[in-house]
Write a protein that holds these residues in place. Structure first.
Motif, PDB file in Angstrom:
ATOM      1  N   LEU A   1       0.860  -1.173   0.000  1.00 32.53           N
ATOM      2  CA  LEU A   1       0.000   0.000   0.000  1.00 32.53           C
ATOM      3  C   LEU A   1       0.897   1.223   0.000  1.00 32.53           C
ATOM      4  N   HIS A   2       0.613   2.170  -0.887  1.00 34.62           N
ATOM      5  CA  HIS A   2       1.325   3.447  -0.913  1.00 34.62           C
ATOM      6  C   HIS A   2       0.311   4.531  -0.602  1.00 34.62           C
ATOM      7  N   ILE A   3       0.673   5.396   0.332  1.00 32.98           N
ATOM      8  CA  ILE A   3      -0.193   6.517   0.719  1.00 32.98           C
ATOM      9  C   ILE A   3       0.605   7.795   0.514  1.00 32.98           C
ATOM     10  N   TYR A   4       0.075   8.698  -0.280  1.00 32.66           N
ATOM     11  CA  TYR A   4       0.726   9.979  -0.545  1.00 32.66           C
ATOM     12  C   TYR A   4      -0.039  11.052   0.223  1.00 32.66           C
ATOM     13  N   GLY A   5       0.493  11.423   1.382  1.00 28.75           N
ATOM     14  CA  GLY A   5      -0.174  12.384   2.263  1.00 28.75           C
ATOM     15  C   GLY A   5      -0.243  11.803   3.661  1.00 28.75           C
ATOM     16  N   ASP A   6      -1.367  12.011   4.319  1.00 27.97           N
ATOM     17  CA  ASP A   6      -1.538  11.538   5.692  1.00 27.97           C
ATOM     18  C   ASP A   6      -1.840  10.051   5.721  1.00 27.97           C
ATOM     19  N   SER A   7      -1.296   9.378   6.729  1.00 20.23           N
ATOM     20  CA  SER A   7      -1.567   7.944   6.872  1.00 20.23           C
ATOM     21  C   SER A   7      -3.050   7.740   7.174  1.00 20.23           C
ATOM     22  N   VAL A   8      -3.548   6.567   6.823  1.00 21.41           N
ATOM     23  CA  VAL A   8      -4.954   6.232   7.001  1.00 21.41           C
ATOM     24  C   VAL A   8      -5.013   5.033   7.948  1.00 21.41           C
ATOM     25  N   THR A   9      -5.462   5.276   9.172  1.00 22.84           N
ATOM     26  CA  THR A   9      -5.389   4.296  10.256  1.00 22.84           C
ATOM     27  C   THR A   9      -6.002   2.952   9.905  1.00 22.84           C
ATOM     28  N   GLU A  10      -7.196   2.936   9.349  1.00 31.42           N
ATOM     29  CA  GLU A  10      -7.861   1.660   9.051  1.00 31.42           C
ATOM     30  C   GLU A  10      -7.073   0.836   8.035  1.00 31.42           C
ATOM     31  N   PHE A  11      -6.508   1.500   7.059  1.00 25.95           N
ATOM     32  CA  PHE A  11      -5.714   0.787   6.057  1.00 25.95           C
ATOM     33  C   PHE A  11      -4.428   0.245   6.680  1.00 25.95           C
ATOM     34  N   GLU A  12      -3.820   1.016   7.562  1.00 27.46           N
ATOM     35  CA  GLU A  12      -2.614   0.537   8.225  1.00 27.46           C
ATOM     36  C   GLU A  12      -2.921  -0.665   9.121  1.00 27.46           C
TER      37      GLU A  12
ATOM     38  N   MET B   1      -2.874  -8.254   7.523  1.00 24.50           N
ATOM     39  CA  MET B   1      -2.677  -9.014   6.289  1.00 24.50           C
ATOM     40  C   MET B   1      -1.201  -9.189   5.930  1.00 24.50           C
ATOM     41  N   LYS B   2      -0.340  -8.573   6.725  1.00 22.73           N
ATOM     42  CA  LYS B   2       1.110  -8.633   6.485  1.00 22.73           C
ATOM     43  C   LYS B   2       1.484  -8.019   5.126  1.00 22.73           C
ATOM     44  N   VAL B   3       0.853  -6.875   4.848  1.00 22.34           N
ATOM     45  CA  VAL B   3       1.121  -6.111   3.627  1.00 22.34           C
ATOM     46  C   VAL B   3       1.929  -4.878   4.025  1.00 22.34           C
ATOM     47  N   LYS B   4       2.976  -4.578   3.290  1.00 19.16           N
ATOM     48  CA  LYS B   4       3.819  -3.432   3.588  1.00 19.16           C
ATOM     49  C   LYS B   4       3.101  -2.135   3.229  1.00 19.16           C
ATOM     50  N   VAL B   5       3.300  -1.120   4.076  1.00 20.64           N
ATOM     51  CA  VAL B   5       2.721   0.209   3.851  1.00 20.64           C
ATOM     52  C   VAL B   5       3.852   1.222   3.737  1.00 20.64           C
ATOM     53  N   PHE B   6       3.783   2.047   2.710  1.00 22.17           N
ATOM     54  CA  PHE B   6       4.745   3.119   2.524  1.00 22.17           C
ATOM     55  C   PHE B   6       3.969   4.431   2.470  1.00 22.17           C
TER      56      PHE B   6
ATOM     57  N   PHE C   1      -7.865   3.809  -3.536  1.00 18.60           N
ATOM     58  CA  PHE C   1      -8.954   3.864  -2.571  1.00 18.60           C
ATOM     59  C   PHE C   1      -8.904   5.181  -1.815  1.00 18.60           C
ATOM     60  N   GLU C   2     -10.023   5.903  -1.831  1.00 18.71           N
ATOM     61  CA  GLU C   2     -10.118   7.178  -1.122  1.00 18.71           C
ATOM     62  C   GLU C   2     -11.023   7.016   0.085  1.00 18.71           C
ATOM     63  N   GLY C   3     -10.777   7.799   1.114  1.00 21.39           N
ATOM     64  CA  GLY C   3     -11.565   7.716   2.339  1.00 21.39           C
ATOM     65  C   GLY C   3     -10.895   6.791   3.336  1.00 21.39           C
ATOM     66  N   SER C   4     -11.558   6.570   4.457  1.00 21.09           N
ATOM     67  CA  SER C   4     -10.942   5.809   5.544  1.00 21.09           C
ATOM     68  C   SER C   4     -11.421   4.365   5.640  1.00 21.09           C
ATOM     69  N   SER C   5     -12.387   3.964   4.814  1.00 20.46           N
ATOM     70  CA  SER C   5     -12.943   2.612   4.888  1.00 20.46           C
ATOM     71  C   SER C   5     -12.139   1.629   4.038  1.00 20.46           C
ATOM     72  N   VAL C   6     -11.892   0.458   4.601  1.00 22.45           N
ATOM     73  CA  VAL C   6     -11.170  -0.591   3.869  1.00 22.45           C
ATOM     74  C   VAL C   6     -12.114  -1.472   3.055  1.00 22.45           C
ATOM     75  N   ASN C   7     -13.403  -1.148   3.015  1.00 20.45           N
ATOM     76  CA  ASN C   7     -14.380  -1.986   2.314  1.00 20.45           C
ATOM     77  C   ASN C   7     -13.984  -2.261   0.870  1.00 20.45           C
ATOM     78  N   GLY C   8     -13.581  -1.239   0.139  1.00 14.65           N
ATOM     79  CA  GLY C   8     -13.208  -1.418  -1.259  1.00 14.65           C
ATOM     80  C   GLY C   8     -11.994  -2.314  -1.414  1.00 14.65           C
ATOM     81  N   LEU C   9     -11.051  -2.177  -0.510  1.00 10.68           N
ATOM     82  CA  LEU C   9      -9.846  -2.995  -0.538  1.00 10.68           C
ATOM     83  C   LEU C   9     -10.179  -4.458  -0.253  1.00 10.68           C
ATOM     84  N   VAL C  10     -10.994  -4.693   0.748  1.00 16.98           N
ATOM     85  CA  VAL C  10     -11.410  -6.058   1.073  1.00 16.98           C
ATOM     86  C   VAL C  10     -12.192  -6.655  -0.090  1.00 16.98           C
TER      87      VAL C  10
END
Length: 85
Positions: free
Chosen positions: A5-16, A22-27, A58-67
């Motif tokens: 997962l790459h986030i450009y800007g502020d971190s998103v708690t639910e995604f982190e 899920m043991k997925v790296k976040v940058f 994915f925009e917003g704070s919900s992980v629904n789209g990712l799941v």
């Protein structure tokens, strides 16, 4: 090589949280105006496949789209997400 997962800007708690489970790296990258000039969306979460192709944005704070992305494609990262979605 792995999912990222790459986030450009502020971190998103639910995604982190999802990524840890899920043991997925976040940058996370501090936002710079030049990112917007090339089409990146501030605070959006970019899912990168193991071959580094952008699989989803994915925009917003919900992980629904990712799941949903993983579920509808039958992908299993070897973990079960225990969060609320």
């Amino acid at each position: 090589v792995s999912w990222q997962l790459h986030i450009y800007g502020d971190s998103v708690t639910e995604f982190e949280k999802w990524a840890r489970e899920m043991k997925v790296k976040v940058f996370t990258f501090h936002w710079h105006d030049q990112y917007g000039k090339v089409g990146l969306v501030k605070n959006a979460v970019y899912l990168l496949r193991p071959d580094q192709y952008i699989a989803g944005i994915f925009e917003g704070s919900s992980v629904n789209g990712l799941v949903e992305y993983f579920t509808t494609r039958g992908f299993n990262l070897g973990c079960d997400y225990g969060g609320d979605f």
